[in-house]
Design a protein around this motif. Structure first.
Motif, PDB file in Angstrom:
ATOM      1  N   GLN A  61       0.823  -1.203   0.000  1.00 50.69           N
ATOM      2  CA  GLN A  61       0.000   0.000   0.000  1.00 50.69           C
ATOM      3  C   GLN A  61       0.862   1.259   0.000  1.00 50.69           C
ATOM      4  O   GLN A  61       0.589   2.210  -0.734  1.00 50.69           O
ATOM      5  N   LEU A  62       1.901   1.270   0.819  1.00 49.33           N
ATOM      6  CA  LEU A  62       2.760   2.450   0.877  1.00 49.33           C
ATOM      7  C   LEU A  62       3.552   2.625  -0.412  1.00 49.33           C
ATOM      8  O   LEU A  62       3.729   3.752  -0.891  1.00 49.33           O
ATOM      9  N   ALA A  63       4.010   1.524  -1.012  1.00 53.74           N
ATOM     10  CA  ALA A  63       4.727   1.614  -2.288  1.00 53.74           C
ATOM     11  C   ALA A  63       3.802   2.148  -3.384  1.00 53.74           C
ATOM     12  O   ALA A  63       4.230   2.946  -4.224  1.00 53.74           O
ATOM     13  N   GLN A  64       2.543   1.731  -3.373  1.00 50.94           N
ATOM     14  CA  GLN A  64       1.593   2.258  -4.354  1.00 50.94           C
ATOM     15  C   GLN A  64       1.343   3.743  -4.136  1.00 50.94           C
ATOM     16  O   GLN A  64       1.221   4.506  -5.097  1.00 50.94           O
ATOM     17  N   LEU A  65       1.294   4.154  -2.899  1.00 47.44           N
ATOM     18  CA  LEU A  65       1.054   5.554  -2.573  1.00 47.44           C
ATOM     19  C   LEU A  65       2.252   6.431  -2.941  1.00 47.44           C
ATOM     20  O   LEU A  65       2.100   7.492  -3.541  1.00 47.44           O
ATOM     21  N   ARG A  66       3.444   5.975  -2.598  1.00 48.98           N
ATOM     22  CA  ARG A  66       4.649   6.777  -2.835  1.00 48.98           C
ATOM     23  C   ARG A  66       5.327   6.498  -4.170  1.00 48.98           C
ATOM     24  O   ARG A  66       6.245   7.210  -4.567  1.00 48.98           O
ATOM     25  N   GLY A  67       4.890   5.461  -4.860  1.00 49.23           N
ATOM     26  CA  GLY A  67       5.491   5.078  -6.136  1.00 49.23           C
ATOM     27  C   GLY A  67       5.589   6.197  -7.153  1.00 49.23           C
ATOM     28  O   GLY A  67       6.654   6.389  -7.759  1.00 49.23           O
ATOM     29  N   PRO A  68       4.515   6.971  -7.386  1.00 47.38           N
ATOM     30  CA  PRO A  68       4.628   8.048  -8.371  1.00 47.38           C
ATOM     31  C   PRO A  68       5.715   9.072  -8.042  1.00 47.38           C
ATOM     32  O   PRO A  68       6.453   9.513  -8.932  1.00 47.38           O
ATOM     33  N   ALA A  69       5.864   9.427  -6.787  1.00 46.48           N
ATOM     34  CA  ALA A  69       6.909  10.391  -6.403  1.00 46.48           C
ATOM     35  C   ALA A  69       8.297   9.777  -6.563  1.00 46.48           C
ATOM     36  O   ALA A  69       9.238  10.454  -7.000  1.00 46.48           O
ATOM     37  N   ILE A  70       8.428   8.502  -6.231  1.00 44.92           N
ATOM     38  CA  ILE A  70       9.715   7.814  -6.400  1.00 44.92           C
ATOM     39  C   ILE A  70      10.064   7.748  -7.882  1.00 44.92           C
ATOM     40  O   ILE A  70      11.206   8.001  -8.276  1.00 44.92           O
ATOM     41  N   ALA A  71       9.080   7.428  -8.717  1.00 44.27           N
ATOM     42  CA  ALA A  71       9.305   7.356 -10.167  1.00 44.27           C
ATOM     43  C   ALA A  71       9.667   8.728 -10.727  1.00 44.27           C
ATOM     44  O   ALA A  71      10.549   8.845 -11.584  1.00 44.27           O
ATOM     45  N   ASP A  72       9.018   9.763 -10.229  1.00 44.54           N
ATOM     46  CA  ASP A  72       9.317  11.118 -10.700  1.00 44.54           C
ATOM     47  C   ASP A  72      10.766  11.490 -10.417  1.00 44.54           C
ATOM     48  O   ASP A  72      11.438  12.088 -11.262  1.00 44.54           O
ATOM     49  N   ARG A  73      11.265  11.119  -9.256  1.00 46.17           N
ATOM     50  CA  ARG A  73      12.670  11.410  -8.933  1.00 46.17           C
ATOM     51  C   ARG A  73      13.610  10.686  -9.899  1.00 46.17           C
ATOM     52  O   ARG A  73      14.628  11.229 -10.315  1.00 46.17           O
ATOM     53  N   ALA A  74      13.256   9.457 -10.267  1.00 43.72           N
ATOM     54  CA  ALA A  74      14.081   8.705 -11.223  1.00 43.72           C
ATOM     55  C   ALA A  74      14.084   9.393 -12.576  1.00 43.72           C
ATOM     56  O   ALA A  74      15.135   9.521 -13.224  1.00 43.72           O
TER      57      ALA A  74
END
Length: 128
Positions: free
Chosen positions: A105-118
């Motif tokens: 659940q947390l990875a799904q929530l924070r995934g877009p921000a993590i991907a944006d940094r990449a």
């Protein structure tokens, strides 16, 4: 009369496409790493009698070009620890720690921000 047009730069020579693929790979890896670390953190803070064996079995495996799987390598008591095993249903059964569900659940929530940094890390390559 003829006009010659020469197109150069990252968009035309493939550098932009390679940079975008690298960004996507990095995003996948970063999100999986985040999920793995979060699951291990929950385990470390929740397990009542940790031996270290279960945590040592947690790994990330790339299962497709765009998919990584964080898992416990099929440890037989993994579902019981999570709270989804058949033995968790008996009353007053052990409810489980829910470390995998919470991490997902947390990875799904924070995934877009993590991907944006990449992606942001690879933008200079896309510019040329």
């Amino acid at each position: 009369m003829s006009i010659e047009i020469t197109m150069t730069g990252p968009l035309f020579d493939g550098r932009a496409a390679r940079a975008m693929q690298s960004a996507a790979d990095d995003a996948r890896e970063d999100i999986a790493e985040f999920a793995e670390e979060h699951a291990l953190t929950l385990m470390g803070g929740s397990f009542r009698h940790p031996t270290g064996y279960y945590e040592s079995r947690v790994i990330t495996t790339r299962v497709a070009a765009d998919t990584s799987l964080v898992h416990d390598q099929g440890v037989v008591y993994g579902p019981w620890l999570e709270g989804v095993g058949t033995r968790n249903r008996a009353r007053p059964g052990f409810p489980g720690y829910r470390h995998w569900r919470q991490s997902k659940q947390l990875a799904q929530l924070r995934g877009p921000a993590i991907a944006d940094r990449a992606v942001q890390r690879h933008i200079p390559e896309m510019r040329g």
